[in-house]
Design a protein around this motif. Structure first.
Motif, PDB file in Angstrom:
ATOM      1  N   VAL A 349       0.826  -1.213   0.000  1.00 51.10           N
ATOM      2  CA  VAL A 349       0.000   0.000   0.000  1.00 51.10           C
ATOM      3  C   VAL A 349       0.855   1.256   0.000  1.00 51.10           C
ATOM      4  O   VAL A 349       0.572   2.225  -0.726  1.00 51.10           O
ATOM      5  CB  VAL A 349      -0.951  -0.002   1.218  1.00 51.10           C
ATOM      6  CG1 VAL A 349      -1.648   1.358   1.349  1.00 51.10           C
ATOM      7  CG2 VAL A 349      -1.983  -1.104   1.077  1.00 51.10           C
ATOM      8  N   PHE A 350       1.917   1.253   0.793  1.00 56.20           N
ATOM      9  CA  PHE A 350       2.707   2.472   0.977  1.00 56.20           C
ATOM     10  C   PHE A 350       3.942   2.540   0.082  1.00 56.20           C
ATOM     11  O   PHE A 350       4.838   3.362   0.294  1.00 56.20           O
ATOM     12  CB  PHE A 350       3.111   2.618   2.444  1.00 56.20           C
ATOM     13  CG  PHE A 350       1.940   2.904   3.345  1.00 56.20           C
ATOM     14  CD1 PHE A 350       1.413   4.188   3.414  1.00 56.20           C
ATOM     15  CD2 PHE A 350       1.342   1.889   4.071  1.00 56.20           C
ATOM     16  CE1 PHE A 350       0.327   4.455   4.232  1.00 56.20           C
ATOM     17  CE2 PHE A 350       0.254   2.153   4.892  1.00 56.20           C
ATOM     18  CZ  PHE A 350      -0.266   3.435   4.968  1.00 56.20           C
ATOM     19  N   GLY A 351       3.987   1.693  -0.961  1.00 64.08           N
ATOM     20  CA  GLY A 351       5.059   1.775  -1.952  1.00 64.08           C
ATOM     21  C   GLY A 351       6.417   1.388  -1.424  1.00 64.08           C
ATOM     22  O   GLY A 351       7.434   1.944  -1.847  1.00 64.08           O
ATOM     23  N   LEU A 352       6.468   0.404  -0.512  1.00 64.69           N
ATOM     24  CA  LEU A 352       7.724   0.009   0.107  1.00 64.69           C
ATOM     25  C   LEU A 352       8.240  -1.341  -0.387  1.00 64.69           C
ATOM     26  O   LEU A 352       9.095  -1.957   0.252  1.00 64.69           O
ATOM     27  CB  LEU A 352       7.572  -0.013   1.637  1.00 64.69           C
ATOM     28  CG  LEU A 352       7.279   1.348   2.270  1.00 64.69           C
ATOM     29  CD1 LEU A 352       7.097   1.218   3.766  1.00 64.69           C
ATOM     30  CD2 LEU A 352       8.384   2.351   1.947  1.00 64.69           C
ATOM     31  N   LEU A 353       7.722  -1.795  -1.527  1.00 63.11           N
ATOM     32  CA  LEU A 353       8.294  -2.966  -2.189  1.00 63.11           C
ATOM     33  C   LEU A 353       9.205  -2.478  -3.309  1.00 63.11           C
ATOM     34  O   LEU A 353       8.901  -1.488  -3.981  1.00 63.11           O
ATOM     35  CB  LEU A 353       7.194  -3.875  -2.752  1.00 63.11           C
ATOM     36  CG  LEU A 353       6.273  -4.529  -1.723  1.00 63.11           C
ATOM     37  CD1 LEU A 353       5.245  -5.415  -2.423  1.00 63.11           C
ATOM     38  CD2 LEU A 353       7.055  -5.347  -0.706  1.00 63.11           C
ATOM     39  N   PRO A 354      10.334  -3.149  -3.523  1.00 63.01           N
ATOM     40  CA  PRO A 354      11.284  -2.662  -4.539  1.00 63.01           C
ATOM     41  C   PRO A 354      10.706  -2.710  -5.939  1.00 63.01           C
ATOM     42  O   PRO A 354       9.915  -3.595  -6.270  1.00 63.01           O
ATOM     43  CB  PRO A 354      12.477  -3.607  -4.385  1.00 63.01           C
ATOM     44  CG  PRO A 354      11.942  -4.825  -3.718  1.00 63.01           C
ATOM     45  CD  PRO A 354      10.823  -4.368  -2.843  1.00 63.01           C
ATOM     46  N   ASN A 355      11.123  -1.758  -6.768  1.00 65.87           N
ATOM     47  CA  ASN A 355      10.594  -1.617  -8.126  1.00 65.87           C
ATOM     48  C   ASN A 355      11.718  -1.833  -9.136  1.00 65.87           C
ATOM     49  O   ASN A 355      12.381  -0.883  -9.556  1.00 65.87           O
ATOM     50  CB  ASN A 355       9.982  -0.221  -8.282  1.00 65.87           C
ATOM     51  CG  ASN A 355       9.352  -0.017  -9.645  1.00 65.87           C
ATOM     52  OD1 ASN A 355       9.231  -0.948 -10.430  1.00 65.87           O
ATOM     53  ND2 ASN A 355       8.951   1.212  -9.933  1.00 65.87           N
ATOM     54  N   PHE A 356      11.930  -3.094  -9.524  1.00 71.64           N
ATOM     55  CA  PHE A 356      12.993  -3.416 -10.471  1.00 71.64           C
ATOM     56  C   PHE A 356      12.510  -3.415 -11.924  1.00 71.64           C
ATOM     57  O   PHE A 356      13.296  -3.224 -12.836  1.00 71.64           O
ATOM     58  CB  PHE A 356      13.589  -4.793 -10.150  1.00 71.64           C
ATOM     59  CG  PHE A 356      14.390  -4.820  -8.883  1.00 71.64           C
ATOM     60  CD1 PHE A 356      15.672  -4.305  -8.841  1.00 71.64           C
ATOM     61  CD2 PHE A 356      13.860  -5.350  -7.725  1.00 71.64           C
ATOM     62  CE1 PHE A 356      16.420  -4.319  -7.678  1.00 71.64           C
ATOM     63  CE2 PHE A 356      14.591  -5.371  -6.549  1.00 71.64           C
ATOM     64  CZ  PHE A 356      15.871  -4.858  -6.526  1.00 71.64           C
ATOM     65  N   HIS A 357      11.238  -3.685 -12.108  1.00 73.61           N
ATOM     66  CA  HIS A 357      10.758  -3.870 -13.482  1.00 73.61           C
ATOM     67  C   HIS A 357       9.491  -3.063 -13.765  1.00 73.61           C
ATOM     68  O   HIS A 357       8.586  -3.524 -14.457  1.00 73.61           O
ATOM     69  CB  HIS A 357      10.511  -5.361 -13.745  1.00 73.61           C
ATOM     70  CG  HIS A 357      11.722  -6.209 -13.509  1.00 73.61           C
ATOM     71  ND1 HIS A 357      12.826  -6.161 -14.327  1.00 73.61           N
ATOM     72  CD2 HIS A 357      12.029  -7.090 -12.526  1.00 73.61           C
ATOM     73  CE1 HIS A 357      13.753  -6.994 -13.885  1.00 73.61           C
ATOM     74  NE2 HIS A 357      13.299  -7.567 -12.787  1.00 73.61           N
ATOM     75  N   ARG A 445      12.507  -3.404   1.780  1.00 72.88           N
ATOM     76  CA  ARG A 445      13.175  -4.697   1.898  1.00 72.88           C
ATOM     77  C   ARG A 445      13.555  -5.218   0.516  1.00 72.88           C
ATOM     78  O   ARG A 445      12.942  -4.872  -0.480  1.00 72.88           O
ATOM     79  CB  ARG A 445      12.248  -5.700   2.593  1.00 72.88           C
ATOM     80  CG  ARG A 445      11.995  -5.391   4.058  1.00 72.88           C
ATOM     81  CD  ARG A 445      10.956  -6.334   4.628  1.00 72.88           C
ATOM     82  NE  ARG A 445       9.628  -6.071   4.073  1.00 72.88           N
ATOM     83  CZ  ARG A 445       8.628  -6.938   4.071  1.00 72.88           C
ATOM     84  NH1 ARG A 445       8.813  -8.130   4.556  1.00 72.88           N
ATOM     85  NH2 ARG A 445       7.456  -6.619   3.561  1.00 72.88           N
ATOM     86  N   GLY A 446      14.582  -6.074   0.493  1.00 71.47           N
ATOM     87  CA  GLY A 446      15.020  -6.621  -0.786  1.00 71.47           C
ATOM     88  C   GLY A 446      15.987  -5.720  -1.516  1.00 71.47           C
ATOM     89  O   GLY A 446      16.408  -6.026  -2.638  1.00 71.47           O
ATOM     90  N   THR A 447      16.353  -4.576  -0.892  1.00 66.66           N
ATOM     91  CA  THR A 447      17.349  -3.687  -1.482  1.00 66.66           C
ATOM     92  C   THR A 447      18.347  -3.283  -0.400  1.00 66.66           C
ATOM     93  O   THR A 447      18.130  -3.514   0.789  1.00 66.66           O
ATOM     94  CB  THR A 447      16.720  -2.396  -2.056  1.00 66.66           C
ATOM     95  OG1 THR A 447      16.390  -1.501  -0.980  1.00 66.66           O
ATOM     96  CG2 THR A 447      15.466  -2.707  -2.847  1.00 66.66           C
ATOM     97  N   ILE A 448      19.435  -2.671  -0.840  1.00 61.72           N
ATOM     98  CA  ILE A 448      20.395  -2.100   0.104  1.00 61.72           C
ATOM     99  C   ILE A 448      20.341  -0.580   0.022  1.00 61.72           C
ATOM    100  O   ILE A 448      21.305   0.107   0.338  1.00 61.72           O
ATOM    101  CB  ILE A 448      21.820  -2.622  -0.153  1.00 61.72           C
ATOM    102  CG1 ILE A 448      22.163  -2.551  -1.640  1.00 61.72           C
ATOM    103  CG2 ILE A 448      21.975  -4.026   0.373  1.00 61.72           C
ATOM    104  CD1 ILE A 448      23.571  -2.946  -1.971  1.00 61.72           C
ATOM    105  N   GLY A 449      19.180  -0.073  -0.366  1.00 61.48           N
ATOM    106  CA  GLY A 449      18.894   1.341  -0.258  1.00 61.48           C
ATOM    107  C   GLY A 449      19.469   2.229  -1.342  1.00 61.48           C
ATOM    108  O   GLY A 449      20.065   1.774  -2.317  1.00 61.48           O
ATOM    109  N   GLN A 450      19.267   3.511  -1.137  1.00 66.63           N
ATOM    110  CA  GLN A 450      19.724   4.525  -2.079  1.00 66.63           C
ATOM    111  C   GLN A 450      21.145   4.968  -1.746  1.00 66.63           C
ATOM    112  O   GLN A 450      21.616   4.827  -0.622  1.00 66.63           O
ATOM    113  CB  GLN A 450      18.788   5.730  -2.025  1.00 66.63           C
ATOM    114  CG  GLN A 450      17.365   5.432  -2.465  1.00 66.63           C
ATOM    115  CD  GLN A 450      16.460   6.638  -2.333  1.00 66.63           C
ATOM    116  OE1 GLN A 450      16.858   7.668  -1.801  1.00 66.63           O
ATOM    117  NE2 GLN A 450      15.232   6.510  -2.810  1.00 66.63           N
TER     118      GLN A 450
END
Length: 663
Positions: A349-357, A445-450
């Motif tokens: 809901v809050f856009g906190l899943l990583p966006n790879f594709h 989650r699933g990333t090491i951030g910006q």
């Protein structure tokens, strides 16, 4: 795609103070009475007389007291003849004197050369000898004895400053070898005398410093096993500090629990973060009874650690619940499962899943909104019944940072479910160390951030072309935290650092559409274990091939608890052993599964990769898999007969998974 948090990339600091001591001096002036260090007192005693580490009381020290000690340490070093540009060794593990010594060295324009207490004698010969350290801080008599054993190979060494007392016999032995041993409190007394005789001398030296001055030379192994000294400046550390306001919601007086070796660049940087934000540090140990007791005693807001420690905390909580059994265990399992579902839809809901594709955030929010509302009351109940008790066991810990290896997804999800959102960061010694980290408002989650502020990151292919989001390639970094180079190794420096400042990290990753990173592999040989230990596989593989029974091998273990190996035996030797010992030979592949054959390899591996052969405990091979077919050029090997490690990881994924199953 190049990701940067600012169009300007700088190698300098982002604020007025040009050196670490000047930064600290300003903080002392602003918050002199805030506690900066919590140090355990003399260990309590059990009734049986043994030392009781868990439950020791912490003694606070404020910024003013800390700064006074630093000035005295710096003055004492000046009295001993240490001058700007000199190299001073520090061979010790975590303790409050470590940071006093570090800042004392930096305050007079010298640079320190750190190593932990587990360093071997030969490592110290190379590290302290290469940098010509005349003065070395040591933790205790054990380190004094170790250095005396290699005295002949360290001609520059003339002074050892010990944090703990050293007996008279050892002092006499050192004096006979031409080395003076000074007790640390005596150094401070010498510094107090210096301040009386030359008031303001230390602070005048501080004012001479600049951001490009070398602060430390940290040695990290190369692929040949010969250490490389990473030269890091004051500016390399200072430029990272403002970014931590995006990673943690820090407030003056907050407390951090420290469990990592301070001579590693990861913990070293965090301690500078602590001072920059006027917070405090309590020294603990990554040992379950000690750590859990210290959570209660200190009640820290923050902790930085490696994946293995976070996993151990999770396992300890699960183990405690299993021991209770019955209804409590069922309720715990149900609440954790519920929490995992809730946090997934909440992040959706809050856009906190990583966006790879190319995720469509609006669609995510619409899909997840109703499940989130339905699960929200249950999450409140789970928090009341279970999660608040877990957080209480951890002293009310608000959040943590994991680095030094990939955080296992199960650990990440568990802490997220119970309400402790971990930040995961990425970096290396050559970047002092941080390149990127999850931010506290957008901890996906699933990333090491910006990337940090004023840091550029790009993903390139083998031809140097920049790749778009969702594509794997080599991670390259440019920014103020990138090292000045390897000490006295211009060729090694040129191999990884371009003239325009881009560092080839040797890691493989991809970028999201939100500018976040994910590590997907390693192009370089170094293996990073879950505990943060860096292991060079090549020296281990070379040693194993000395066996008459081992033809080829590949050491594996990235992000695991231990090392394992894929081993191709010498077929003729194995067949000969089988014939001599009456072992039936029906099929060679079946023969390799016989316990007698495995026992031969077990003994060979244990004998070759052992402390006697100069290897450390974490470099041991705990498991292996015997392969019937040799590695081939174009498949597992390059044209130069070098291991193609990424291809081996893919070709033998099932075998490698079996080596670490349950780990």
């Amino acid at each position: 795609m190049i990701i940067t948090d600012n169009r300007k990339t700088t190698r300098g600091t982002l604020f007025a103070e040009q050196t670490l001591p000047l930064m600290l001096r300003k903080r002392v002036g602003e918050t002199p009475d805030v506690v900066v260090q919590y140090v355990k007192n003399v260990p309590a005693k059990r009734p049986d007389g043994d030392s009781l580490e868990a439950g020791e009381r912490f003694k606070p020290k404020n910024y003013r007291q800390f700064y006074d000690e630093i000035r005295y340490a710096a003055g004492g070093l000046l009295e001993l003849g240490v001058k700007r540009g000199d190299h001073v060794g520090i061979v010790a593990d975590n303790r409050q004197e470590w940071m006093v010594s570090d800042f004392g060295v930096l305050s007079i324009g010298a640079a320190d050369v750190p190593r932990g207490g587990d360093a071997t004698a030969q490592e110290l010969v190379y590290i302290l000898g290469t940098t010509a350290c005349a003065v070395v801080f040591v933790e205790n008599q054990k380190q004094v004895t170790k250095l005396l054993s290699i005295r002949a190979e360290l001609p520059a060494l003339g002074m050892l400053i010990s944090f703990d007392p050293v007996d008279g016999e050892t002092e006499a032995e050192a004096a006979a070898a031409g080395i003076q041993v000074l007790y640390f409190p005596s150094l401070l007394a010498l510094g107090q005398k210096h301040e009386v005789l030359k008031p303001g001398d230390v602070e005048a030296e501080m004012d001479k410093g600049g951001s490009e001055d070398i602060a430390t030379i940290i040695f990290t192994s190369g692929t040949t096993g010969e250490p490389k000294g990473v030269m890091l400046s004051h500016g390399n550390f200072l430029c990272q500090l403002p970014s931590f306001a995006l990673i943690f919601d820090l407030r003056p007086g907050d407390i951090w629990l420290s469990v990592l070796p301070v001579w590693h660049v990861y913990e070293r940087c965090i301690e500078y973060v602590i001072f920059f934000y006027k917070t405090g540090i309590a020294y603990s140990k990554p040992i379950a009874p000690v750590l859990m007791a210290d959570f209660q005693a200190v009640r820290p807001q923050w902790m930085v650690s490696v994946p293995r420690v976070w996993e151990a905390i999770m396992d300890g909580i699960n183990r405690n619940v299993r021991q209770q059994g019955g209804l409590r265990k069922r309720a715990f399992d149900l609440c954790v499962s519920y929490g995992l579902m809730y946090t997934y839809v909440r992040d959706l809901v809050f856009g906190l899943l990583p966006n790879f594709h190319g995720r469509i955030r609006v669609v995510d929010a619409v899909v997840g909104f109703l499940p989130w509302l339905l699960l929200l009351p249950g999450q409140g109940i789970a928090t009341l019944l279970v999660f608040r008790h877990i957080r209480e066991r951890l002293g009310g810990l608000r959040a943590g940072l994991s680095g030094g290896g990939t955080l296992p997804a199960k650990v990440d999800h568990f802490f997220n479910a119970v309400g402790i959102r971990l930040r995961e960061g990425y970096g290396l010694t050559e970047t002092a160390p941080l390149v990127s980290a999850r931010r506290w408002r957008e901890a996906r989650r699933g990333t090491i951030g910006q990337a940090l502020l004023h840091t550029e990151v790009r993903i390139i292919d083998e031809k140097g072309r920049t790749l778009p989001p969702g594509r794997n390639g080599i991670i390259c970094v440019r920014g103020g935290q990138v090292m000045k180079g390897y000490y006295r190794k211009p060729e090694a420096t040129a191999a990884v650092l371009s003239p325009d400042g881009w560092l080839n990290t040797g890691d493989i990753g991809m970028m999201t559409y939100d500018g976040e990173l994910r590590i997907t592999g390693r192009a370089k040989d170094t293996i990073v274990l879950r505990g943060g230990e860096n292991v060079e596989p090549v020296p281990i593989e070379v040693k194993l091939r000395e066996s008459a029974y081992i033809f080829q091998c590949a050491v594996v273990g990235q992000d695991q608890k231990y090392l394992a190996a894929l081993i191709v035996p010498v077929q003729a030797a194995v067949m000969a052993f089988a014939e001599e010992n009456g072992i039936p030979i029906v099929d060679y592949e079946l023969l390799l599964q016989q316990p007698e054959i495995n026992e031969i390899i077990v003994n060979e591996v244990a004998d070759l990769v052992s402390p006697r052969a100069g290897f450390k405990p974490f470099e041991r091979i705990f498991k292996f898999k015997l392969l019937p077919k040799p590695f081939e050029v174009g498949r597992e090997l390059s044209g130069k007969q070098e291991l193609l490690r990424h291809r081996i990881q893919a070709l033998y994924a099932r075998e490698i998974h079996g080596l670490f199953k349950g780990a």
